[in-house]
Scaffold this active site. Structure first.
Site, PDB file in Angstrom:
ATOM      1  N   TRP A 159       0.801  -1.332   0.096  1.00  0.00           N
ATOM      2  CA  TRP A 159      -0.131  -0.017  -0.129  1.00  0.00           C
ATOM      3  C   TRP A 159       0.833   1.355  -0.030  1.00  0.00           C
ATOM      4  O   TRP A 159       0.676   2.247  -0.531  1.00  0.00           O
ATOM      5  CB  TRP A 159      -0.928  -0.059   1.241  1.00  0.00           C
ATOM      6  CG  TRP A 159      -1.662   1.327   1.301  1.00  0.00           C
ATOM      7  CD1 TRP A 159      -3.134   1.625   0.840  1.00  0.00           C
ATOM      8  CD2 TRP A 159      -1.314   2.442   1.961  1.00  0.00           C
ATOM      9  NE1 TRP A 159      -3.562   2.654   1.064  1.00  0.00           N
ATOM     10  CE2 TRP A 159      -2.398   3.412   1.993  1.00  0.00           C
ATOM     11  CE3 TRP A 159      -0.243   2.852   2.894  1.00  0.00           C
ATOM     12  CZ2 TRP A 159      -2.275   4.514   2.235  1.00  0.00           C
ATOM     13  CZ3 TRP A 159      -0.120   4.252   3.384  1.00  0.00           C
ATOM     14  CH2 TRP A 159      -1.282   5.017   3.125  1.00  0.00           C
ATOM     15  N   HIS A 160       2.219   1.050   1.020  1.00  0.00           N
ATOM     16  CA  HIS A 160       3.059   2.452   0.647  1.00  0.00           C
ATOM     17  C   HIS A 160       3.775   2.735  -0.442  1.00  0.00           C
ATOM     18  O   HIS A 160       3.900   3.648  -0.699  1.00  0.00           O
ATOM     19  CB  HIS A 160       3.825   2.177   1.992  1.00  0.00           C
ATOM     20  CG  HIS A 160       3.233   2.497   3.322  1.00  0.00           C
ATOM     21  ND1 HIS A 160       2.490   1.447   4.040  1.00  0.00           N
ATOM     22  CD2 HIS A 160       3.428   3.605   3.960  1.00  0.00           C
ATOM     23  CE1 HIS A 160       2.102   2.035   5.054  1.00  0.00           C
ATOM     24  NE2 HIS A 160       2.701   3.049   5.182  1.00  0.00           N
ATOM     25  N   GLY A 161       3.770   1.666  -1.400  1.00  0.00           N
ATOM     26  CA  GLY A 161       4.346   1.932  -2.562  1.00  0.00           C
ATOM     27  C   GLY A 161       4.748   0.589  -3.327  1.00  0.00           C
ATOM     28  O   GLY A 161       4.630  -0.303  -2.843  1.00  0.00           O
TER      29      GLY A 161
END
Length: 486
Positions: free
Chosen positions: A308-310
């Site tokens: 989700w963060h990258g």
């Protein structure tokens, strides 16, 4: 538009707040529409090309929610359809290059992860019969509300809609509390996070090959840059919302004081942790089917949380590290039922977090490995150029560092003292919620802590004015918040 820009501070915010106050008195039923339009303008100011994307997402999910409400027990197909569409949108913009191994020039719309997750939570709650919204303007404001839109928190319909529904009642106390919290957050960003950022880039540059002290300074600098950058944004979001009489959920609560890794995740990005728990970990089975499945569910949740963060292997490994940390923690707790918090536990937790942040920040796994190798002493030991100059002046030794073919990283200037100050504040100073605890700045209640607590008065007013002026004089360039990238 950024909270830490002159355009926001001296144009956007006064206009939106002034319009809200006027409508609250003369046309209170229009304040929701006013805030919705203002929020859409706020988003479109960054890149108007993506405003139709946001509106399409809002319209689609509102329509599906209405269809689920009208379908009675046949809601599951609508939920599956909507989840697939939302995840496809997110995957197209965020993960296409990573998944398809292509080098396409895809621009990531700011805030897409946050407004997508907010709507996924809303759809699941609608499916469960826990939420429903039949007013398009109110739903638009819920999704696009500008204090949270860019970097969170992830909102829940049941927490926000009752506040948007009630008749607006502008209050001087709300404005004073909100403005003061906003200024504190601005100070964290401008006076702490931005100055230490200059220590990060040279260490994390590909091929930098830092030595022991350089590697640790770079790792600590990013650890506390991210801390005060995200903490500052969270404060500013809470403060801005409070000016309009709306309380946001708490999203940040001194996570570096955590006694273990589970507590860290209860304090860091709290609304994302809640989302991952309620809408991923629990549906996977949670801890209902034995220890092994619980550990599997923890690993899957954290791996997906990392993604989700990258879109990159560094984020996958970062999520995997935290998954391993959580598995080890729960395994240890199963052997020691009620372990008391200790200094060793806090130190070990902090070291584990720092190691994971190195992987999170590095441009690739090879660079992360080199920095971690250097932090363990594998690249040798030398005093960086700027610090060597400090040492020679302090002790009167009269020498300067020689290069001898070694690539030195200069850590001179004010950045290292600011880093030390940031570390002391993070570990020992009361946080914003504790300072303002008497006025309940967010939805959650924070217990009173002895020490400095804010109250209306000349002393605090002067302190906040001086802090705001210091921020203005330090805003020589506008820097984005780190979570804008996610």
């Amino acid at each position: 538009m950024l909270f830490n820009s002159f355009g926001f501070l001296f144009f956007y915010l006064p206009v939106v707040l002034g319009g809200y106050l006027l409508l609250s008195r003369w046309a209170p039923g229009r304040t929701t529409a006013w805030l919705a339009v203002a929020s859409l303008f706020f988003y479109g100011y960054w890149d108007v090309r993506f405003l139709p994307l946001l509106m399409a997402s809002i319209t689609f999910n509102f329509w599906v929610a209405r269809r689920m409400s009208a379908s009675g027990r046949r809601r599951k197909p609508w939920l599956g359809f909507a989840l697939a569409a939302n995840l496809a949108l997110l995957g197209c913009f965020k993960y296409a290059n990573f998944l398809l191994w292509q080098d396409w020039a895809i621009v990531l719309p700011v805030g897409i992860s946050f407004f997508t997750f907010t709507q996924i939570a809303f759809l699941v709650d609608c499916y469960r019969g826990l939420a429903g919204e039949y007013r398009f303007v109110h739903y638009t404001l819920f999704v696009s509300y500008f204090p949270h839109l860019i970097a969170g928190p992830v909102l829940h319909h049941k927490e926000m809609m009752p506040q948007f529904d009630r008749r607006p009642q502008p209050d001087a106390a709300d404005f004073a509390v909100g403005l003061s919290i906003f200024v504190v957050g601005l100070g964290k960003k401008v006076l702490l996070a931005d100055p230490v950022s200059v220590l990060v880039g040279p260490v994390f540059a590909a091929g930098a090959r830092p030595q022991l002290i350089e590697a640790w300074i770079g790792a600590l600098a990013y650890t506390f840059q991210l801390y005060f950058d995200f903490s500052g944004y969270s404060d500013m979001a809470i403060g801005l919302s409070r000016m309009f009489g709306v309380r946001l959920p708490l999203n940040f609560n001194s996570p570096y004081r955590a006694a273990n890794i589970s507590e860290f995740w209860r304090r860091w990005h709290m609304t994302l942790s809640r989302f991952l728990r309620d809408y991923l970990y629990v549906p996977l089975g949670g801890n209902r089917d034995g220890a092994l499945r619980r550990y599997r569910n923890l690993m899957l949740t954290m791996l997906l949380g990392g993604l989700w963060h990258g879109a990159g292997w560094t984020f996958v490994v970062w999520g995997g590290l935290h998954g391993v940390y959580l598995v080890l923690h729960h395994g240890w707790r199963s052997l020691n039922r009620n372990p008391a918090p200790t200094l060793w536990g806090r130190t070990l937790t902090m070291l584990a977090v720092i190691v994971a942040w190195v992987v999170f920040r590095a441009p690739d796994l090879a660079t992360a490995g080199d920095i971690l190798h250097a932090m363990a002493g594998g690249n040798g030991l030398a005093l960086p150029r700027g610090l060597a100059a400090y040492a020679s002046q302090f002790y009167g030794l009269g020498w300067r560092p020689s290069f001898n073919g070694i690539r030195w990283i200069d850590f001179g200037g004010e950045a290292v003292p600011v880093l030390l100050l940031a570390m002391a504040l993070a570990f020992f100073a009361p946080n914003t919620q504790e300072i303002f605890c008497r006025y309940e700045p967010c939805i959650e209640r924070i217990l009173h802590r002895d020490g400095w607590t804010w109250s209306p008065g000349h002393a605090w007013g002067v302190a906040m004015a001086l802090l705001f002026l210091s921020c203005l004089f330090s805003m020589n360039k506008v820097s984005e918040f780190l979570y804008f990238q996610f």
